[in-house]
Design a protein around this motif. Structure first.
Motif, PDB file in Angstrom:
ATOM      1  N   ARG A 346      29.119  39.954  40.217  1.00 48.26           N
ATOM      2  CA  ARG A 346      30.527  39.562  40.203  1.00 48.26           C
ATOM      3  C   ARG A 346      30.669  38.042  40.281  1.00 48.26           C
ATOM      4  O   ARG A 346      31.527  37.456  39.610  1.00 48.26           O
ATOM      5  N   ASN A 347      29.830  37.394  41.096  1.00 48.93           N
ATOM      6  CA  ASN A 347      29.875  35.931  41.166  1.00 48.93           C
ATOM      7  C   ASN A 347      29.589  35.300  39.810  1.00 48.93           C
ATOM      8  O   ASN A 347      30.249  34.326  39.404  1.00 48.93           O
ATOM      9  N   ASN A 350      32.634  35.611  37.604  1.00 57.76           N
ATOM     10  CA  ASN A 350      33.721  34.713  37.997  1.00 57.76           C
ATOM     11  C   ASN A 350      33.429  33.255  37.662  1.00 57.76           C
ATOM     12  O   ASN A 350      34.351  32.464  37.463  1.00 57.76           O
ATOM     13  N   THR A 467      44.546  47.467  39.334  1.00 56.83           N
ATOM     14  CA  THR A 467      44.756  46.035  39.113  1.00 56.83           C
ATOM     15  C   THR A 467      46.219  45.828  38.778  1.00 56.83           C
ATOM     16  O   THR A 467      46.756  46.478  37.867  1.00 56.83           O
ATOM     17  N   LYS A 514      40.567  40.153  35.208  1.00 50.50           N
ATOM     18  CA  LYS A 514      39.360  40.397  36.005  1.00 50.50           C
ATOM     19  C   LYS A 514      39.481  41.721  36.765  1.00 50.50           C
ATOM     20  O   LYS A 514      39.580  41.753  37.993  1.00 50.50           O
ATOM     21  N   TYR A 516      37.256  43.809  37.488  1.00 52.52           N
ATOM     22  CA  TYR A 516      36.106  43.989  38.378  1.00 52.52           C
ATOM     23  C   TYR A 516      36.339  43.362  39.750  1.00 52.52           C
ATOM     24  O   TYR A 516      35.695  43.745  40.729  1.00 52.52           O
ATOM     25  N   ASN A 517      37.230  42.383  39.845  1.00 56.43           N
ATOM     26  CA  ASN A 517      37.489  41.758  41.139  1.00 56.43           C
ATOM     27  C   ASN A 517      38.186  42.709  42.101  1.00 56.43           C
ATOM     28  O   ASN A 517      38.212  42.456  43.306  1.00 56.43           O
ATOM     29  N   ASP A 518      38.744  43.801  41.580  1.00 59.26           N
ATOM     30  CA  ASP A 518      39.398  44.796  42.425  1.00 59.26           C
ATOM     31  C   ASP A 518      38.461  45.939  42.805  1.00 59.26           C
ATOM     32  O   ASP A 518      38.876  46.892  43.463  1.00 59.26           O
TER      33      ASP A 518
END
Length: 808
Positions: A346-347, A350, A467, A514, A516-518
């Motif tokens: 994930r990093n 981002n 999201t 994004k 995937y951030n959730d």
């Protein structure tokens, strides 16, 4: 539309040994079947029990000096820079031996071919005048090369100087690790396979180093930024050396002529570095096992030099198995389902999401961005005649995938989407499709994959993550073609398709969000060898606490020797026997240790063992907060410790080390050169355990610069290990200078060092090779405070030191 059950799923079930019960009811969550458990290349059974080498390779011309550690040797020529000091060379060898000892003993890898033949693995100082080559002005870079008949590391000044604690480079730590990267190339070339697969030479190499760090340090972050190429552009092939090219095609696995003239001039920013992406090996090591990556190095050769082709062999997973492997990889990557590596993936996303990739050559030549693409892991689709049609520019390449975000209708309990391969390249054999989502409890939920045209259905038994208030599921489209040998034109292909939303889905989500951030990333994932589960809970901590002692012994020594126990009784079950070890450690510039001895029979008895079975124990360091560190950071079994008693890597934060030899009953304690001072005290704890029984060694290290016990020794500082009075050197102090007069018995390099009385290095000089006879060297005392100083002269044949007092 009826979902199709085609041959690849049946064959995959057979490969996994799971029979027909792998099939689930329509809409049930799918559990990925396991793979064969013998997918490994066992080093010892194939290459034998390789012992540390004892011989140098003397076939390289121009070598004027050499020094060996346990497994590695360092060679230099006449043009050795004075900043590549003896201590620097010791540090290089220490780093190599520490890291590779862990790879050999803990991770199951084999030393390189040279060590297998009884000669030290080699690092050559490139540019110093040896047969390794290079001009003296060559200051940067390191390579794996062939020297004197074997693979070896050729290292120029810049990375070598990075091992000098006086080096000011901001990237010195990265340079040191980069040199291990080159050594791993030499190591893996000792295996029969993977020599020609250029993509995997880099991807596999960086994964091995990453795997070592994660196992040894328990840290699952800091992936190389080029790993982002794979996660941000899943449409690129798995084996892709040069990434997505400006003409819309892809680089093949080798990056050379067989890839149709791929060069640096047609690569895109970031994506062109995909040869260093180790996301696929990370998936293999995480979900199948470390041995499944090493299997490639034992089997990828001849007609099957590429990774996926090798897995496709009958002795591997077979054709159906490797197609399922590709599909599982793409699905888990879409859900960031990589166990402890999920957060780091994930990093990476981002760091690059929403920025542009572009034609690098045009930027270099004209400072202009062209052929741009805004990076996202999600595919853009448009609606046409009731179907969702993908952006043709980024449809999957061979073994690539698309991830299409889909909006769940309010109140939907089930989603169904139909899939249609489309165009000349896609067919009912090479295109797979599934639906998936991350539940709010963190669990990834997958539908059963289908092959070719058909419908996938997935019940929403768990609540999907949302999201911006909308629950999301994801369609994953995968091409599973993987044969590159004899089919190099495959790199030019894209694989088209279209989707039809049947039930439970209201439309496609935008690709520039994004989602995937959730995702909640933690869940109770199955470990390798366990039965997969779909339940969710918090992930247990990887650290453990040593049992508290209810019956301990205090065995104190002022000489550094652990005395025998007054009781030979075994430690009660679940309890800990504790030894207190006091070590007086003289300051030294070359890691010289003091050795404390313990009674092997006694320690073995306390663990319920005997001396012959003591090797079965687990050796560890125990940090002040009780955490056990099983990995070795010094010569195994052993650890480096910081000033606070916590385990550290060799380097900036390392102060003292403890290294054990359980068979001999010794604990060697030393310090990092030029870092400790007279009178300082350091404490650390190491121990051994077997079952529920534990023995701890609480070590207290006192640094000293006091007079030694020998009558001929003026001081132990920096003279530790020297015998008798100096016979080759004299000191004179006059006119603000210290003049060192010394005599060489033979032609040699000489190092002359000035230390404070507390052991801190003030300055030093390496003279280069001098003829036998009398010589002088002078230190300028300007700016030095009054006090005691020590001058040390070292050559290949002797070391001597003298103290001198400076007054003002």
């Amino acid at each position: 539309m009826q979902k199709k059950m085609t041959g690849w799923i049946i064959a995959a079930a057979f490969v996994a040994g799971m029979g027909a019960d792998v099939f689930a009811a329509n809409g049930d969550a799918y559990t990925w079947p396991g793979y064969r458990s013998d997918l490994d290349y066992d080093t010892k059974s194939n290459l034998g029990d390789i012992q540390p080498p004892t011989k140098f390779n003397n076939n390289c011309s121009g070598v004027t000096g050499k020094k060996a550690g346990k497994w590695w040797a360092f060679y230099w020529g006449k043009d050795r820079d004075s900043r590549i000091t003896d201590v620097t060379i010791d540090s290089i060898l220490k780093k190599y031996d520490t890291d590779f000892e862990y790879l050999y003993n803990e991770m199951g890898w084999a030393p390189d071919a040279q060590a297998q033949d009884g000669q030290y693995s080699a690092v050559y100082y490139y540019g110093s005048g040896t047969c390794a080559g290079g001009a003296t002005e060559d200051t940067t870079g390191g390579w794996q090369t062939w020297v004197a008949g074997y693979t070896a590391v050729a290292a120029s000044f810049y990375p070598l100087y990075s091992f000098n604690t006086s080096c000011p480079y901001h990237d010195r730590v990265a340079q040191m690790d980069a040199m291990i990267h080159e050594g791993i190339h030499s190591m893996t070339n000792g295996y029969p396979g993977a020599k020609d697969a250029h993509w995997f030479q880099e991807a596999g190499n960086t994964w091995i180093q990453q795997d070592m760090f994660s196992h040894r340090d328990g840290v699952y972050s800091g992936m190389g930024f080029l790993n982002a190429a794979t996660v941000i552009a899943p449409f690129m092939p798995i084996e892709c050396y040069s990434g997505w090219l400006i003409d819309g095609t892809f680089g093949g696995p080798g990056g050379g002529a067989d890839d149709g003239g791929v060069t640096g001039k047609n690569q895109r920013y970031l994506l062109g570095g995909s040869q260093y992406s180790n996301i696929f090996p990370t998936f293999i090591g995480t979900w199948i096992g470390t041995g499944a990556v090493r299997w490639i190095y034992g089997n990828a050769y001849g007609k099957t030099k590429y990774l996926l082709e090798t897995y496709g062999l009958d002795k591997g997973l077979g054709d159906a198995g490797v197609r399922r492997l590709i599909t599982e990889f793409r699905a888990r990557l879409a859900m960031l389902d990589m166990k402890k590596w999920s957060g780091e993936i994930r990093n990476l996303l981002n760091q690059h999401f929403g920025s542009d990739t572009y034609w690098e050559q045009d930027m270099w030549d004209n400072n202009r961005k062209s052929y741009t693409w805004t990076m996202t892991p999600y595919q853009t689709v448009t609606e046409s005649n009731g179907y969702l049609v993908p952006n043709q520019e980024t449809t999957p390449g061979w073994s690539g995938s698309n991830v299409v975000p889909l909006k769940v209708q309010n109140g939907a309990k089930e989603v169904t989407v139909s899939f249609y391969p489309n165009g000349a390249n896609s067919n009912n054999k090479n295109m797979n499709f599934l639906l998936c989502y991350r539940a709010t409890d963190g669990t990834p939920v997958y539908s059963e994959p289908i092959t070719g045209e058909g419908s996938a259905t997935l019940r929403l038994d768990k609540t999907p993550s949302s999201t911006n208030g909308t629950s999301m599921v994801f369609a994953v489209i995968v091409n599973t073609d993987y044969q590159y040998t004899g089919n190099t034109g495959i790199r030019k292909l894209h694989y088209d398709y279209k989707l039809k939303l049947e039930t439970g889905v209201s439309g496609a989500g935008a690709a520039n969000v994004k989602y995937y951030n959730d995702f909640k990333l933690d869940y109770e994932w199955p470990e390798i060898g366990e039965t997969p589960v779909a339940s969710s809970s918090s992930v247990a901590s990887s650290s453990s606490v040593a049992p508290k002692s209810s019956s301990s012994e205090s065995l104190v020594s002022s000489s550094g020797v652990v005395p025998a126990s007054s009781s030979s009784a075994n430690a009660p079950a679940g309890e800990t026997a504790v030894y207190e070890v006091k070590v007086t450690l003289p300051i030294d510039e070359n890691y010289a240790p003091v050795v404390a001895n313990f009674n092997v029979d006694e320690v073995a008895q306390k663990l319920g063992l005997n001396a012959s079975t003591l090797s079965q124990v687990t050796f560890f360091a125990q940090e002040p907060d009780g955490n056990k560190i099983l990995r070795s950071t010094a010569n195994a079994p052993g650890h480096w410790f910081g000033s606070d008693g916590k385990v550290v890597e060799w380097g900036e934060n390392a102060y003292v080390f403890g290294e054990a030899d359980l068979s001999k009953g010794t604990l060697s304690v030393g310090h990092y050169p030029n870092r400790v001072s007279n009178g300082e005290t350091y404490r650390f704890t190491q121990g051994v355990s077997y079952g529920k029984k534990t023995v701890l060694f609480n070590v207290r290290v006192t640094i000293t610069n006091e007079e030694g016990s020998g009558a001929s020794e003026t001081t132990t500082a920096l003279m530790y290990g020297l015998e008798g009075l100096p016979t080759h050197m004299q000191l004179k102090r006059q006119h603000g200078m210290i003049t060192v007069q010394y005599t060489l018995p033979q032609r040699d390099n000489v190092k002359i060092s000035l230390f404070t009385g507390y052991g801190a290095l003030v300055t030093q000089e390496i003279t280069g090779r001098l003829n036998a006879g009398a010589h002088t060297y002078s230190f300028n005392l300007a700016g030095l405070p009054a006090g005691m100083y020590i001058v040390k002269v070292s050559s290949g044949s002797y070391r001597e030191a003298r103290p001198i007092s400076i007054t003002r």
